[in-house]
Design a protein around this motif. Sequence first.
Motif, short mmCIF file in Angstrom:
data_model
loop_
_atom_site.label_atom_id
_atom_site.label_comp_id
_atom_site.label_asym_id
_atom_site.label_seq_id
_atom_site.Cartn_x
_atom_site.Cartn_y
_atom_site.Cartn_z
N GLY A 18 -54.06 7.34 53.16
CA GLY A 18 -52.96 7.12 52.23
C GLY A 18 -52.86 5.71 51.71
N GLY A 19 -53.91 5.22 51.10
CA GLY A 19 -53.91 3.89 50.53
C GLY A 19 -55.26 3.54 49.97
N GLU A 20 -55.42 2.29 49.56
CA GLU A 20 -56.71 1.76 49.11
C GLU A 20 -57.28 0.97 50.28
OE1 GLU A 20 -58.30 2.37 46.43
OE2 GLU A 20 -56.78 3.36 45.20
N SER A 21 -58.29 1.50 50.94
CA SER A 21 -58.76 0.91 52.20
C SER A 21 -59.31 -0.50 52.01
CB SER A 21 -59.81 1.81 52.86
OG SER A 21 -60.84 2.13 51.96
N GLY A 22 -60.00 -0.76 50.90
CA GLY A 22 -60.53 -2.10 50.67
C GLY A 22 -59.43 -3.12 50.54
N THR A 23 -58.39 -2.79 49.78
CA THR A 23 -57.25 -3.69 49.60
C THR A 23 -56.51 -3.89 50.92
OG1 THR A 23 -57.01 -2.95 47.31
CG2 THR A 23 -55.12 -4.07 48.30
N ASN A 24 -56.29 -2.79 51.64
CA ASN A 24 -55.61 -2.88 52.94
C ASN A 24 -56.42 -3.70 53.94
OD1 ASN A 24 -54.27 0.53 52.82
ND2 ASN A 24 -53.52 -1.36 51.89
N PHE A 25 -57.74 -3.57 53.87
CA PHE A 25 -58.62 -4.34 54.75
C PHE A 25 -58.45 -5.83 54.51
CE2 PHE A 25 -62.97 -6.15 55.51
CZ PHE A 25 -62.94 -6.08 56.89
N PHE A 26 -58.35 -6.22 53.24
CA PHE A 26 -58.16 -7.64 52.95
C PHE A 26 -56.76 -8.10 53.38
CE2 PHE A 26 -57.33 -11.41 50.35
CZ PHE A 26 -58.44 -12.18 50.72
N THR A 27 -55.77 -7.23 53.27
CA THR A 27 -54.43 -7.56 53.75
C THR A 27 -54.47 -7.85 55.25
OG1 THR A 27 -53.38 -6.20 52.05
CG2 THR A 27 -52.06 -6.73 53.99
N TYR A 28 -55.19 -7.02 55.98
CA TYR A 28 -55.35 -7.23 57.42
C TYR A 28 -56.07 -8.55 57.68
CZ TYR A 28 -57.22 -6.67 62.14
OH TYR A 28 -57.57 -6.88 63.46
N TYR A 29 -57.13 -8.80 56.93
CA TYR A 29 -57.89 -10.05 57.08
C TYR A 29 -56.99 -11.25 56.78
CZ TYR A 29 -61.40 -13.64 56.19
OH TYR A 29 -62.13 -14.81 56.22
N PHE A 30 -56.14 -11.12 55.77
CA PHE A 30 -55.22 -12.21 55.39
C PHE A 30 -54.29 -12.56 56.55
CE2 PHE A 30 -51.97 -14.55 53.29
CZ PHE A 30 -52.52 -15.04 52.10
N LYS A 31 -53.79 -11.53 57.23
CA LYS A 31 -52.90 -11.79 58.37
C LYS A 31 -53.65 -12.44 59.52
CE LYS A 31 -51.40 -7.52 58.51
NZ LYS A 31 -50.67 -6.30 58.95
N LYS A 32 -54.92 -12.10 59.66
CA LYS A 32 -55.72 -12.61 60.77
C LYS A 32 -56.23 -14.03 60.49
CE LYS A 32 -59.52 -10.95 63.76
NZ LYS A 32 -58.72 -10.79 64.99
N TYR A 33 -56.60 -14.29 59.23
CA TYR A 33 -57.14 -15.59 58.84
C TYR A 33 -56.44 -16.07 57.56
CZ TYR A 33 -60.93 -14.07 61.96
OH TYR A 33 -61.65 -13.62 63.03
N PRO A 34 -55.16 -16.44 57.65
CA PRO A 34 -54.38 -16.72 56.44
C PRO A 34 -54.90 -17.87 55.58
CG PRO A 34 -53.18 -17.36 58.43
CD PRO A 34 -54.35 -16.55 58.87
N ILE A 35 -55.40 -18.92 56.18
CA ILE A 35 -55.87 -20.06 55.38
C ILE A 35 -57.14 -19.70 54.63
CG2 ILE A 35 -56.71 -22.44 55.46
CD1 ILE A 35 -54.88 -22.89 57.86
N LYS A 36 -58.13 -19.14 55.35
CA LYS A 36 -59.38 -18.74 54.70
C LYS A 36 -59.12 -17.71 53.60
CE LYS A 36 -62.29 -19.39 58.82
NZ LYS A 36 -63.14 -18.69 59.83
N ALA A 37 -58.24 -16.76 53.88
CA ALA A 37 -57.96 -15.70 52.91
C ALA A 37 -57.23 -16.26 51.68
CB ALA A 37 -57.14 -14.60 53.56
N SER A 38 -56.35 -17.21 51.89
CA SER A 38 -55.61 -17.80 50.77
C SER A 38 -56.54 -18.54 49.83
CB SER A 38 -54.54 -18.77 51.30
OG SER A 38 -53.57 -18.08 52.04
N VAL A 39 -57.46 -19.30 50.38
CA VAL A 39 -58.43 -20.03 49.57
C VAL A 39 -59.30 -19.06 48.78
CG1 VAL A 39 -60.45 -21.55 49.62
CG2 VAL A 39 -58.47 -22.05 51.08
N PHE A 40 -59.77 -18.01 49.46
CA PHE A 40 -60.62 -17.03 48.79
C PHE A 40 -59.84 -16.31 47.68
CE2 PHE A 40 -62.07 -12.66 48.24
CZ PHE A 40 -63.38 -12.90 47.84
N SER A 41 -58.60 -15.94 47.94
CA SER A 41 -57.79 -15.23 46.94
C SER A 41 -57.66 -16.03 45.67
CB SER A 41 -56.41 -14.92 47.52
OG SER A 41 -56.49 -14.06 48.61
N PHE A 42 -57.42 -17.32 45.83
CA PHE A 42 -57.27 -18.20 44.66
C PHE A 42 -58.55 -18.20 43.82
CE2 PHE A 42 -57.56 -22.41 42.64
CZ PHE A 42 -56.41 -22.38 41.87
N ILE A 43 -59.69 -18.29 44.49
CA ILE A 43 -60.99 -18.29 43.80
C ILE A 43 -61.26 -16.94 43.15
CG2 ILE A 43 -63.49 -18.49 44.15
CD1 ILE A 43 -62.85 -20.44 46.46
#
Length: 222
Positions: A18-43
């Motif tokens: 019941g969702g988009e697994s790729g997007t949810n996977f990145f959400t999970y990754y963001f919670k686990k590695y917020p700084i790395k994920a924030s930098v990547f998201s901006f790029i």
Amino acid sequence: MGKKINIIVYDFDKTIYGGESGTNFFTYYFKKYPIKASVFSFIYLKEVFLYLIKVINLKQLKERFYVFLEKYSNEEIQEIIDGFWKEYSKKNYKWTGEELKKNKAESDIVIVSSATPLFLIEKFVLSLGYDAVFGTDFEKGKNGEFVSKIKGENNKGIEKVHKLSRWAKDNNIEYRITKFYSDSLADKPLFDIAEKKYWIKKGEKIEGMPEKRTIIDVLFWK
């Protein structure tokens, strides 16, 4: 003449899950590695813009998305994936478990075919009891490491039919799709060759095909 079998095929996102697994996977990754994920998201915002103005295609957009995993070993990637499914498996639609039991009794093989990367869903889907999983395949480096480059084609649209046919040929099989389940007209090529068609709308199973393309179809499944 190959062995004749009856198969049942499912899409994955918004069909079983019941969702988009790729997007949810990145959400999970963001919670686990917020700084790395924030930098990547901006790029990555630049890549989305390039896609929307048609400088890059969907395949390239997907390849540039999973680049964030390249810094990890295969073992680390699998650990992240296992953690993700431990938390997000609850998003599976409840009816699919009983439906799979019925499918097993009335067909030879039950297959999941998804545009989602195979490395993200294969282990999880097989653990649910499905017999085979097709997804978007990614390359490996010279030492077997993950490389964010799609091998072949993105597993969407007509490619799902092509991949199924290649699998059948490799296994000397002639198949008949007795049932197909999906939430989207992006899967029209599989709907067209299935005997029974089930549209999954907001988690509910409806006999027939989707009524019209969604905004996601328009933006990402052209």
